[in-house]
Design a protein around this motif. Sequence first.
Motif, PDB file in Angstrom:
ATOM      1  N   MET A   1      25.981  40.570  78.100  1.00  0.00           N
ATOM      2  CA  MET A   1      25.737  42.223  77.975  1.00  0.00           C
ATOM      3  C   MET A   1      24.422  42.674  78.695  1.00  0.00           C
ATOM      4  N   PRO A   2      24.547  44.002  79.118  1.00  0.00           N
ATOM      5  CA  PRO A   2      23.152  44.366  79.577  1.00  0.00           C
ATOM      6  C   PRO A   2      22.301  44.792  78.617  1.00  0.00           C
ATOM      7  N   ALA A   3      20.978  45.236  79.285  1.00  0.00           N
ATOM      8  CA  ALA A   3      19.339  45.626  78.246  1.00  0.00           C
ATOM      9  C   ALA A   3      20.467  47.158  78.409  1.00  0.00           C
ATOM     10  N   GLY A   4      20.052  47.405  76.586  1.00  0.00           N
ATOM     11  CA  GLY A   4      20.150  48.661  76.967  1.00  0.00           C
ATOM     12  C   GLY A   4      22.118  49.493  76.485  1.00  0.00           C
ATOM     13  N   ALA A   5      22.473  47.928  76.365  1.00  0.00           N
ATOM     14  CA  ALA A   5      24.424  48.524  76.280  1.00  0.00           C
ATOM     15  C   ALA A   5      24.259  49.343  75.665  1.00  0.00           C
ATOM     16  N   ARG A   6      24.858  50.163  75.051  1.00  0.00           N
ATOM     17  CA  ARG A   6      26.071  51.109  73.852  1.00  0.00           C
ATOM     18  C   ARG A   6      27.235  50.864  73.999  1.00  0.00           C
ATOM     19  N   THR A   7      27.410  50.232  72.601  1.00  0.00           N
ATOM     20  CA  THR A   7      29.000  49.880  72.215  1.00  0.00           C
ATOM     21  C   THR A   7      29.726  51.736  72.682  1.00  0.00           C
ATOM     22  N   ALA A   8      30.687  51.496  71.767  1.00  0.00           N
ATOM     23  CA  ALA A   8      31.890  52.896  72.465  1.00  0.00           C
ATOM     24  C   ALA A   8      31.389  53.979  71.400  1.00  0.00           C
ATOM     25  N   ASN A   9      30.858  53.602  70.047  1.00  0.00           N
ATOM     26  CA  ASN A   9      30.293  54.827  69.228  1.00  0.00           C
ATOM     27  C   ASN A   9      28.866  54.950  69.073  1.00  0.00           C
ATOM     28  N   GLY A  10      28.147  54.627  70.380  1.00  0.00           N
ATOM     29  CA  GLY A  10      27.221  54.762  70.740  1.00  0.00           C
ATOM     30  C   GLY A  10      26.185  53.980  70.164  1.00  0.00           C
ATOM     31  N   ASP A  11      25.990  53.036  69.312  1.00  0.00           N
ATOM     32  CA  ASP A  11      25.370  52.134  69.140  1.00  0.00           C
ATOM     33  C   ASP A  11      24.752  51.560  70.047  1.00  0.00           C
ATOM     34  N   PHE A  12      23.590  51.467  69.744  1.00  0.00           N
ATOM     35  CA  PHE A  12      23.219  50.081  71.122  1.00  0.00           C
ATOM     36  C   PHE A  12      23.552  48.525  70.801  1.00  0.00           C
ATOM     37  N   TYR A  13      24.225  48.228  71.993  1.00  0.00           N
ATOM     38  CA  TYR A  13      24.623  47.331  71.707  1.00  0.00           C
ATOM     39  C   TYR A  13      23.339  45.917  70.664  1.00  0.00           C
ATOM     40  N   ASP A  14      24.190  44.635  69.838  1.00  0.00           N
ATOM     41  CA  ASP A  14      23.393  43.933  69.095  1.00  0.00           C
ATOM     42  C   ASP A  14      24.028  43.130  68.846  1.00  0.00           C
ATOM     43  N   GLY A  15      23.548  41.744  69.645  1.00  0.00           N
ATOM     44  CA  GLY A  15      24.635  40.688  69.987  1.00  0.00           C
ATOM     45  C   GLY A  15      24.570  39.352  69.154  1.00  0.00           C
ATOM     46  N   ASN A  16      24.210  39.584  67.401  1.00  0.00           N
ATOM     47  CA  ASN A  16      23.219  39.322  66.715  1.00  0.00           C
ATOM     48  C   ASN A  16      23.680  39.735  65.046  1.00  0.00           C
ATOM     49  N   ARG A  17      24.300  40.619  65.725  1.00  0.00           N
ATOM     50  CA  ARG A  17      24.783  41.424  64.196  1.00  0.00           C
ATOM     51  C   ARG A  17      26.176  41.407  64.385  1.00  0.00           C
ATOM     52  N   ASP A  18      26.386  41.362  62.828  1.00  0.00           N
ATOM     53  CA  ASP A  18      28.098  40.715  62.824  1.00  0.00           C
ATOM     54  C   ASP A  18      29.312  42.386  62.997  1.00  0.00           C
ATOM     55  N   ALA A  19      29.425  42.665  64.055  1.00  0.00           N
ATOM     56  CA  ALA A  19      29.947  44.126  64.550  1.00  0.00           C
ATOM     57  C   ALA A  19      30.833  43.033  66.027  1.00  0.00           C
ATOM     58  N   ALA A  20      31.993  44.240  65.369  1.00  0.00           N
ATOM     59  CA  ALA A  20      33.903  43.622  66.665  1.00  0.00           C
ATOM     60  C   ALA A  20      33.902  44.912  67.493  1.00  0.00           C
ATOM     61  N   ALA A  21      34.606  44.763  68.880  1.00  0.00           N
ATOM     62  CA  ALA A  21      35.946  45.568  69.144  1.00  0.00           C
ATOM     63  C   ALA A  21      36.546  45.250  69.087  1.00  0.00           C
ATOM     64  N   THR A  22      37.946  46.427  69.073  1.00  0.00           N
ATOM     65  CA  THR A  22      38.586  46.096  68.329  1.00  0.00           C
ATOM     66  C   THR A  22      39.577  46.485  69.740  1.00  0.00           C
ATOM     67  N   SER A  23      41.224  45.825  70.176  1.00  0.00           N
ATOM     68  CA  SER A  23      41.611  46.201  71.360  1.00  0.00           C
ATOM     69  C   SER A  23      42.347  48.122  71.101  1.00  0.00           C
ATOM     70  N   LEU A  24      42.233  48.386  72.632  1.00  0.00           N
ATOM     71  CA  LEU A  24      42.856  49.578  72.887  1.00  0.00           C
ATOM     72  C   LEU A  24      44.163  49.476  72.858  1.00  0.00           C
ATOM     73  N   SER A  25      44.845  48.510  72.592  1.00  0.00           N
ATOM     74  CA  SER A  25      46.013  48.205  72.425  1.00  0.00           C
ATOM     75  C   SER A  25      46.879  48.231  71.083  1.00  0.00           C
ATOM     76  N   ARG A  26      45.989  48.698  70.288  1.00  0.00           N
ATOM     77  CA  ARG A  26      45.862  48.429  68.426  1.00  0.00           C
ATOM     78  C   ARG A  26      46.790  49.215  68.162  1.00  0.00           C
ATOM     79  N   ASN A  27      48.000  49.749  67.694  1.00  0.00           N
ATOM     80  CA  ASN A  27      48.345  50.952  67.182  1.00  0.00           C
ATOM     81  C   ASN A  27      48.805  51.732  65.883  1.00  0.00           C
ATOM     82  N   PRO A  28      47.814  51.826  65.190  1.00  0.00           N
ATOM     83  CA  PRO A  28      47.084  52.666  65.066  1.00  0.00           C
ATOM     84  C   PRO A  28      45.647  51.712  65.384  1.00  0.00           C
TER      85      PRO A  28
END
Length: 137
Positions: free
Chosen positions: A42-69
Amino acid sequence: MIGRIASTMVFVALAGLTATGVSAADTPPKGQNCWATHYGVMPAGARTANGDFYDGNRDAAATSLSRNPQLPFGTKVKVTNVKTKKSLTVVINDRGTYAWTKEVPKCLDLTDGAFQRLGGKINPDDGHIVVKEQIVK
Protein backbone atom coordinates in the motif's frame (compact mmCIF):
# COMPACT_ATOMS: atom_id res chain seq x y z
CA MET A 1 -1.95 15.32 -4.58
CA ILE A 2 -3.27 14.90 -8.12
CA GLY A 3 -1.97 11.32 -8.18
CA ARG A 4 -3.90 10.50 -5.01
CA ILE A 5 -7.08 12.10 -6.39
CA ALA A 6 -6.70 10.13 -9.64
CA SER A 7 -6.12 6.89 -7.69
CA THR A 8 -9.22 7.56 -5.59
CA MET A 9 -11.28 8.23 -8.72
CA VAL A 10 -10.11 4.95 -10.28
CA PHE A 11 -10.94 3.05 -7.06
CA VAL A 12 -14.41 4.61 -6.89
CA ALA A 13 -15.05 3.79 -10.55
CA LEU A 14 -13.91 0.19 -10.08
CA ALA A 15 -15.90 -0.14 -6.87
CA GLY A 16 -19.04 0.97 -8.64
CA LEU A 17 -18.50 -1.52 -11.44
CA THR A 18 -17.86 -4.39 -9.07
CA ALA A 19 -20.93 -3.75 -6.93
CA THR A 20 -23.31 -3.48 -9.88
CA GLY A 21 -25.79 -6.32 -10.22
CA VAL A 22 -24.66 -8.20 -7.12
CA SER A 23 -27.21 -10.50 -5.53
CA ALA A 24 -27.36 -12.20 -2.15
CA ALA A 25 -26.13 -15.37 -3.91
CA ASP A 26 -22.73 -13.63 -4.20
CA THR A 27 -22.39 -13.46 -0.41
CA PRO A 28 -20.56 -16.21 1.50
CA PRO A 29 -23.22 -18.41 3.09
CA LYS A 30 -23.36 -17.98 6.88
CA GLY A 31 -20.98 -20.36 8.64
CA GLN A 32 -19.22 -21.45 5.44
CA ASN A 33 -15.45 -21.28 5.26
CA CYS A 34 -14.08 -18.56 3.01
CA TRP A 35 -10.76 -17.09 1.94
CA ALA A 36 -8.97 -14.26 3.67
CA THR A 37 -6.37 -12.53 1.51
CA HIS A 38 -3.89 -9.81 2.42
CA TYR A 39 -3.52 -6.26 1.16
CA GLY A 40 0.09 -6.44 0.03
CA VAL A 41 1.86 -3.20 -0.86
CA MET A 42 0.00 0.00 0.00
CA PRO A 43 1.41 3.44 -0.82
CA ALA A 44 2.48 5.71 2.04
CA GLY A 45 -0.39 7.90 3.16
CA ALA A 46 -3.07 5.60 1.72
CA ARG A 47 -6.46 5.83 3.37
CA THR A 48 -9.04 3.15 3.86
CA ALA A 49 -12.63 3.62 2.69
CA ASN A 50 -13.70 4.97 6.10
CA GLY A 51 -10.91 7.60 6.04
CA ASP A 52 -8.41 5.92 8.39
CA PHE A 53 -4.75 5.97 7.41
CA TYR A 54 -3.83 2.43 6.37
CA ASP A 55 -1.76 0.63 9.03
CA GLY A 56 -0.43 -2.71 7.80
CA ASN A 57 0.09 -3.95 11.35
CA ARG A 58 -3.41 -3.16 12.64
CA ASP A 59 -6.00 -5.90 13.17
CA ALA A 60 -8.26 -4.55 10.43
CA ALA A 61 -9.81 -5.73 7.19
CA ALA A 62 -11.66 -4.80 4.04
CA THR A 63 -14.87 -6.60 3.23
CA SER A 64 -16.05 -7.40 -0.27
CA LEU A 65 -18.26 -4.93 -2.09
CA SER A 66 -20.27 -7.96 -3.26
CA ARG A 67 -21.31 -8.79 0.29
CA ASN A 68 -25.02 -8.35 0.81
CA PRO A 69 -25.70 -6.79 3.23
CA GLN A 70 -22.44 -4.87 3.61
CA LEU A 71 -20.64 -5.09 6.93
CA PRO A 72 -20.75 -1.56 8.36
CA PHE A 73 -17.50 0.21 9.20
CA GLY A 74 -16.55 -0.54 12.80
CA THR A 75 -17.99 -4.08 12.70
CA LYS A 76 -15.80 -6.49 14.64
CA VAL A 77 -15.24 -9.90 13.09
CA LYS A 78 -13.57 -12.86 14.80
CA VAL A 79 -11.48 -14.56 12.12
CA THR A 80 -10.18 -18.10 12.69
CA ASN A 81 -7.65 -19.82 10.43
CA VAL A 82 -9.20 -23.27 9.83
CA LYS A 83 -5.78 -24.93 9.46
CA THR A 84 -3.88 -23.41 12.41
CA LYS A 85 -6.89 -22.66 14.68
CA LYS A 86 -5.34 -19.23 15.38
CA SER A 87 -7.92 -16.48 15.70
CA LEU A 88 -8.12 -12.75 16.20
CA THR A 89 -10.71 -10.03 16.00
CA VAL A 90 -10.45 -7.46 13.22
CA VAL A 91 -12.37 -4.26 12.65
CA ILE A 92 -13.88 -3.49 9.25
CA ASN A 93 -12.52 -0.17 8.01
CA ASP A 94 -12.30 -0.69 4.26
CA ARG A 95 -14.08 -2.09 1.20
CA GLY A 96 -12.50 -4.35 -1.40
CA THR A 97 -13.31 -4.49 -5.08
CA TYR A 98 -13.07 -8.28 -5.14
CA ALA A 99 -16.15 -10.50 -5.33
CA TRP A 100 -17.06 -13.75 -3.61
CA THR A 101 -17.55 -16.69 -5.99
CA LYS A 102 -17.89 -20.42 -5.38
CA GLU A 103 -14.54 -20.91 -7.15
CA VAL A 104 -12.77 -18.10 -5.26
CA PRO A 105 -14.70 -17.57 -2.01
CA LYS A 106 -12.98 -14.37 -0.80
CA CYS A 107 -14.63 -12.75 2.20
CA LEU A 108 -11.98 -10.53 3.81
CA ASP A 109 -8.83 -8.69 2.81
CA LEU A 110 -6.70 -8.51 5.96
CA THR A 111 -3.83 -6.19 6.76
CA ASP A 112 -0.52 -7.97 6.27
CA GLY A 113 0.08 -8.00 10.04
CA ALA A 114 -3.28 -9.62 10.82
CA PHE A 115 -2.78 -12.11 7.97
CA GLN A 116 0.61 -13.16 9.36
CA ARG A 117 -0.67 -13.39 12.96
CA LEU A 118 -3.26 -15.88 11.68
CA GLY A 119 -0.49 -17.99 10.16
CA GLY A 120 -0.59 -16.72 6.58
CA LYS A 121 2.61 -16.16 4.61
CA ILE A 122 3.06 -12.99 2.58
CA ASN A 123 3.76 -14.74 -0.70
CA PRO A 124 2.24 -14.09 -4.14
CA ASP A 125 1.93 -17.85 -4.74
CA ASP A 126 0.14 -18.51 -1.45
CA GLY A 127 -1.93 -15.38 -0.99
CA HIS A 128 -4.90 -16.68 0.98
CA ILE A 129 -5.85 -18.66 4.05
CA VAL A 130 -9.09 -20.53 4.66
CA VAL A 131 -10.98 -18.95 7.54
CA LYS A 132 -14.22 -18.99 9.48
CA GLU A 133 -15.64 -15.59 10.34
CA GLN A 134 -17.96 -14.67 13.18
CA ILE A 135 -19.52 -11.24 13.60
CA VAL A 136 -18.75 -10.03 17.12
CA LYS A 137 -20.37 -6.60 16.93
